[in-house]
Scaffold this motif. Sequence first.
Motif, short mmCIF file in Angstrom:
data_model
loop_
_atom_site.label_atom_id
_atom_site.label_comp_id
_atom_site.label_asym_id
_atom_site.label_seq_id
_atom_site.Cartn_x
_atom_site.Cartn_y
_atom_site.Cartn_z
N UNK A 447 39.62 -41.64 -20.36
CA UNK A 447 39.66 -42.89 -21.13
C UNK A 447 40.25 -44.01 -20.27
N UNK A 448 39.51 -45.12 -20.20
CA UNK A 448 39.98 -46.33 -19.53
C UNK A 448 40.32 -47.33 -20.64
N UNK A 449 41.57 -47.31 -21.07
CA UNK A 449 41.95 -48.11 -22.23
C UNK A 449 41.80 -49.60 -22.00
N UNK A 450 42.03 -50.05 -20.77
CA UNK A 450 41.93 -51.49 -20.50
C UNK A 450 40.51 -52.00 -20.63
N UNK A 451 39.51 -51.11 -20.51
CA UNK A 451 38.11 -51.52 -20.63
C UNK A 451 37.45 -50.94 -21.88
N UNK A 453 36.57 -47.81 -22.42
CA UNK A 453 35.50 -46.91 -22.02
C UNK A 453 35.98 -45.46 -22.06
N UNK A 454 35.04 -44.59 -22.32
CA UNK A 454 35.32 -43.16 -22.36
C UNK A 454 34.22 -42.42 -21.61
N UNK A 455 34.62 -41.47 -20.75
CA UNK A 455 33.69 -40.72 -19.91
C UNK A 455 33.90 -39.22 -20.16
N UNK A 456 32.80 -38.48 -20.19
CA UNK A 456 32.83 -37.03 -20.34
C UNK A 456 32.29 -36.38 -19.07
N UNK A 483 28.79 -41.52 -20.37
CA UNK A 483 29.68 -42.37 -21.14
C UNK A 483 28.88 -43.06 -22.23
N UNK A 484 29.44 -43.06 -23.43
CA UNK A 484 28.78 -43.75 -24.55
C UNK A 484 29.07 -45.24 -24.53
N UNK A 485 30.04 -45.66 -23.68
CA UNK A 485 30.42 -47.06 -23.62
C UNK A 485 30.06 -47.70 -22.29
#
Length: 625
Positions: A447-451, A453-456, A483-485
Amino acid sequence: MSVDKLRQQFRGQLYKYTNVVKGWQYRWFILDPERGILDYFVTDPQQQPNRKQRPRGSVHLASAVICPSDEDSSTFTLNSASGEIFKLQAIDARERQEWVNRLRAVAEMHTLAIAQVSNPPLPPREHHSLGAPPQAPLVHCSLAVLDALRSARDNLQKAEQKNQELACFIDDLPPSGSIHHLDPELLMLKATSQATILCLSQCLTILQQQQIAPQGVPQPRTKKTPIHFIPPQPTDLMDKKSTSSAHSTSNSEPDNISTNKNPEKIQRDDELTDEEVEEDQNAILTDEHSTLLKLASHTKRGTDLTRVTLPTFLMEPKSLLEQLSNFFSCTSLFINIGNSKDAKGRMLAIVKWYLTSFNAGLKMRPGKKPLTPLVGETFVCSWKVLEGTKTHTIHFVAEQVQNQPPVSAFHVECPSKQLKLDGFASFKCIFTGMSVDITVSGGIRLNLDSFGEQYDLGYPTVHARSIISKPCIQLGGKVNIQSSTNEFSAVLNYPKSFFGEKPNQVIAEIKDATHNVIYKIVGDWTTSLKVVNLNEQNNSASPLEVLGLKTLPKRVRPIDKQGQYESRKLWGPVIKSLQEGDINKATNHRLLLVEQQGFQSQNYLPMYFKQTAGDQPMWCFQNCD
């Protein structure tokens, strides 16, 4: 073979197949012809003469049937009169025949001896009803006792014969005269003789009945569930007094490990830079080579090694939880993920970090495997990363959250970069002949909270090649990063390397929303990679030197300040003994901890992680700071 030699104790190592873990286990067997019992232990009891070691199991050989198997030339089965079946395997055909001959001889001796002492000597062979335990033989005693009982039975039979002759002689006397068959003294002699024979017969029956549960046969151990698990200390491992006092102390405390639903705050105070010394990666102990060959020859293709207890000398003096932290030691590439301002750059940074993490994470001595974590075990560390004038801290937490199948969960976080990573892994090791294929199930969520975004991310397959000659580790399979985002995705392929081809190759492609490849990364994941930008006309390439990447040492709290379930404190005696080369001592410590594993795994609730619901569940960290 002479009778005297057959009555001598015989011992040796055999493989025993068990349904508990569905595989072959290396056990030490002792055949006692005098008692007619075959005992088996985890290790040779003579190696620990000061420790009274109970057998892991026993079987009485009276009326047992020993049959060589048609599967191969080294396997045989032992069918006891109680219905218990042992499937055993020797090193070769010659050793199998030695064991079969001795077991059959002992079984025959005790069967004949029991048959001459008691009637009927053994329970019938029949199917047992559901829930009913198998019946044990009526007579379990040594050959010396059986010989004594047989001698008493023979003498009693002779006395009964003389008593019958006396009674017949008195009955044949004439009805009148100086001596006749109704003489009071003769009738008293006849009655006294009959009563004496009856009394002796009853005494012999009582002696035989006392052999039903003799002291020589070990009784099955009842499983005791301690209220609290106390890890052994190096100074009092064999001290029963200190162990009992530790348990009595724990009885007054609540069982936090099995009932606590609220995570405790992770203590990170007093963390110091680790002074861990890297061992020679090319060191192979020649003394272990023959044992490795023997293990490989006795392990069938397709065997799941995660269910087999491996010898202690094959263990790396480090827990698997700590080994997982090595995948994040290339800290500069990890924190660089949060520096990119565009989605394409962030995906490229993630792929670079992922490709280079395995070189540092898989560093271990050839032919070794980390210590298997116990349920409830944790490992905590951190790194201080200098970026320009700023210092960033990366925190790492790992916990063994499950036992069957074993699952290790981990969490990595860099607060200043707003990076959070949760992951879990479960390993299945399949023996394929001269190599081991390690399938890793689970996943990673970044998880990149500042952007927002979430990656699997997934895992490749790990291949331990040439484990007997010159062990090496290779990767295989395909890994997807999605990533869904983020509109970009990546596919990493680790092709198989055949004879004459370059090993450790990887081909990574980063694609845009229209599935066009915009970046391609190729090369050797252990040495150097080449990043090709396909968006540019000349397809410019930039090198990525894996060997040149700097790995920072971990920061770990001193052992005396760690919790009792933290890896280095929990496995401290085992790690110290392995480093000192004392394999026997390390084995004793390890077995003691593994025995406690079953106690601690009951009703265990993870301390720091919680499993999410859904089609693809993930073990996520519970923030408790």
